[in-house]
Write an enzyme that holds these catalytic residues in place. Structure first.
Site, PDB file in Angstrom:
ATOM      1  N   SER A 173      41.414   8.285  47.601  1.00 36.44           N
ATOM      2  CA  SER A 173      41.546   8.126  48.954  1.00 36.44           C
ATOM      3  C   SER A 173      41.043   9.497  49.598  1.00 36.44           C
ATOM      4  O   SER A 173      41.397  10.783  49.577  1.00 36.44           O
ATOM      5  CB  SER A 173      42.837   8.019  49.235  1.00 36.44           C
ATOM      6  OG  SER A 173      43.665   6.975  48.867  1.00 36.44           O
ATOM      7  N   GLU A 178      42.361  13.215  53.446  1.00 33.20           N
ATOM      8  CA  GLU A 178      43.524  13.550  52.793  1.00 33.20           C
ATOM      9  C   GLU A 178      43.324  14.421  51.679  1.00 33.20           C
ATOM     10  O   GLU A 178      44.226  15.348  51.137  1.00 33.20           O
ATOM     11  CB  GLU A 178      43.644  12.072  52.013  1.00 33.20           C
ATOM     12  CG  GLU A 178      45.011  12.008  51.495  1.00 33.20           C
ATOM     13  CD  GLU A 178      45.170  11.443  49.882  1.00 33.20           C
ATOM     14  OE1 GLU A 178      46.329  11.886  49.405  1.00 33.20           O
ATOM     15  OE2 GLU A 178      44.354  11.080  49.338  1.00 33.20           O
ATOM     16  N   ARG A 188      52.310  12.155  51.648  1.00 35.08           N
ATOM     17  CA  ARG A 188      51.171  13.091  51.032  1.00 35.08           C
ATOM     18  C   ARG A 188      51.438  14.472  51.372  1.00 35.08           C
ATOM     19  O   ARG A 188      50.326  15.315  51.776  1.00 35.08           O
ATOM     20  CB  ARG A 188      49.797  12.320  51.202  1.00 35.08           C
ATOM     21  CG  ARG A 188      49.370  11.387  50.839  1.00 35.08           C
ATOM     22  CD  ARG A 188      49.192  11.341  49.330  1.00 35.08           C
ATOM     23  NE  ARG A 188      48.561  10.210  48.768  1.00 35.08           N
ATOM     24  CZ  ARG A 188      49.034   8.926  48.493  1.00 35.08           C
ATOM     25  NH1 ARG A 188      50.461   8.711  48.901  1.00 35.08           N
ATOM     26  NH2 ARG A 188      48.497   7.668  48.398  1.00 35.08           N
TER      27      ARG A 188
END
Ligand code: EPU
Length: 343
Positions: A244, A339, A170
């Site tokens: 998420s 995130e 990520r």
């Protein structure tokens, strides 16, 4: 350039955020012209794709939001295999304003392998490399060969080869503060013409067995993942979310052992830096799944997803985020980090 523009349709959390200035880029010339604009030069700048991984901390963005509406997909090169003379790979060049879901559907319908596990991820193509989107055992970094960008400080073009993007879980070079000057306008994806399916992750295989599919095709896998996602994640445009909300934390072996003593069933994915634990599992075990507080809550089918039911304010989500972080820290001694990009 528009003034006082609502971003409600441009952030999947669905907050009614107002941008002081808003500019849509329809041609590459638009971005070059913008660079010389006085207001643009003096304003705080934010590139916004589909707004599916962003949380505005405030209901007013005091700057200029730049949204790519650049469209188009073309095939630019192929590599010949030695066996049958058929191209083994095709490189598809996709403009940044295309919708990610549509682009993946296009590759699947053209029988090109590589992105099928990333079906139905909301957002734009231009945002995909920024956080190296990933799902079901695939990451976009494995297909990206080049990222084409324009430096909005001086108008210069820069092409980033895959190795220069510093892709990680990520993460990429584009997330760094000093690189927020790069407007991504196109991306090259190297796609395989031969079957190579990734079925190991989660319950993909289980789903295919249930459907009596013994030799899955590319579209069988894409459809399986679409169904699995739809069962777990809130529908974009219906319930506000950013997928998420937290990253899966990586903890050291000792900490993992201590959690395992109390919870022998804890899911874990060892990697080079320690043991990755699903944040969704930690939040679930801490008792938050399905929790609701006024306009916001924790999705009842996936605790990693914070949701906005409508009519709320960003601070409600931020409060909930803090409460969950404290609770997980207290229960497991593990820090979970967002995130989502909070701006
Ligand atoms: N789990 C629970 N309770 C929950 C949620 C998860 O116990 O409420 C457990 C599951 O049973 C499983 C484990 O946690 O054992 C992992 O769950 P899952 O496979 O659903 O994946 P994840 O780690 O929660 C990651 C990505 C998702 C991606 C899925 C599928 C991150 C932060 N998230 O989630 O990405 O779709 O894997 O590959 O890496 C996104 O980035 O927006 C996103 C949705």
């Amino acid at each position: 350039m528009k003034k006082e523009h609502s971003l409600q349709g441009l952030n999947t959390m669905g907050f009614n955020v107002i941008a002081k200035y808003f500019c849509e880029i329809n041609t590459l010339d638009d971005i070059k012209k913008l660079i010389d604009d006085k207001t643009f030069k003096e304003s705080k700048k934010l590139f916004l794709g589909g707004g599916s991984n962003i949380l505005f901390a405030d209901e007013y963005f005091d700057g200029i939001v730049i949204h790519s509406n650049l469209k188009g997909i073309s095939f630019v090169e192929c590599e010949q295999s030695t066996d049958n003379g058929q191209p083994e790979f095709l490189t598809a060049r996709c403009m940044s304003g295309e919708t990610w879901k549509d682009f993946v559907d296009f590759t699947v319908s053209n029988n090109l392998y590589g992105l099928e596990n990333l079906v139905d991820i909301p957002g734009s193509v231009g945002a995909a490399p920024v956080q190296n989107i990933g799902a079901y055992g695939s990451e976009v970094k494995d297909c990206i060969t080049r990222v084409y960008a324009i430096n909005i400080e001086n108008g210069e073009e820069r092409i980033f080869e895959n190795e220069e993007c510093n892709f990680a879980y990520r993460n990429s070079i584009f997330k760094k503060e000093e690189n927020k000057k790069y407007f991504i306008y196109a991306i090259d994806f190297k796609l395989k013409k031969d079957a190579e399916l990734k079925l190991e992750y989660g319950n993909i295989k289980e789903y295919l067995v249930k459907k009596n599919i013994e030799s899955p095709t590319l579209s069988d896998v894409a459809n399986a993942i679409k169904t699995i996602r739809a069962e777990k994640l809130p529908e974009v445009g219906v319930v506000g979310s950013v997928g998420s909300f937290f990253q899966n934390p990586i903890i050291d072996a000792d900490k993992y052992q201590s959690i395992k003593e109390t919870y022998p069933e804890v899911p874990s994915y060892p990697n080079d830096n320690g043991v990755k634990i699903p944040a969704g599992w930690l939040i679930d075990k801490a008792g938050w799944k399905g929790y609701r507080e006024n306009h916001v809550g924790v999705w009842d089918k996936q605790a990693l997803v914070l949701v906005h039911y409508g009519g709320g304010k960003p601070e409600e989500i931020l409060n909930l985020m803090n409460k969950i972080q404290c609770s997980v820290k207290e229960e497991f001694g593990v820090e979970i980090k967002p995130e989502v990009n909070i701006v």
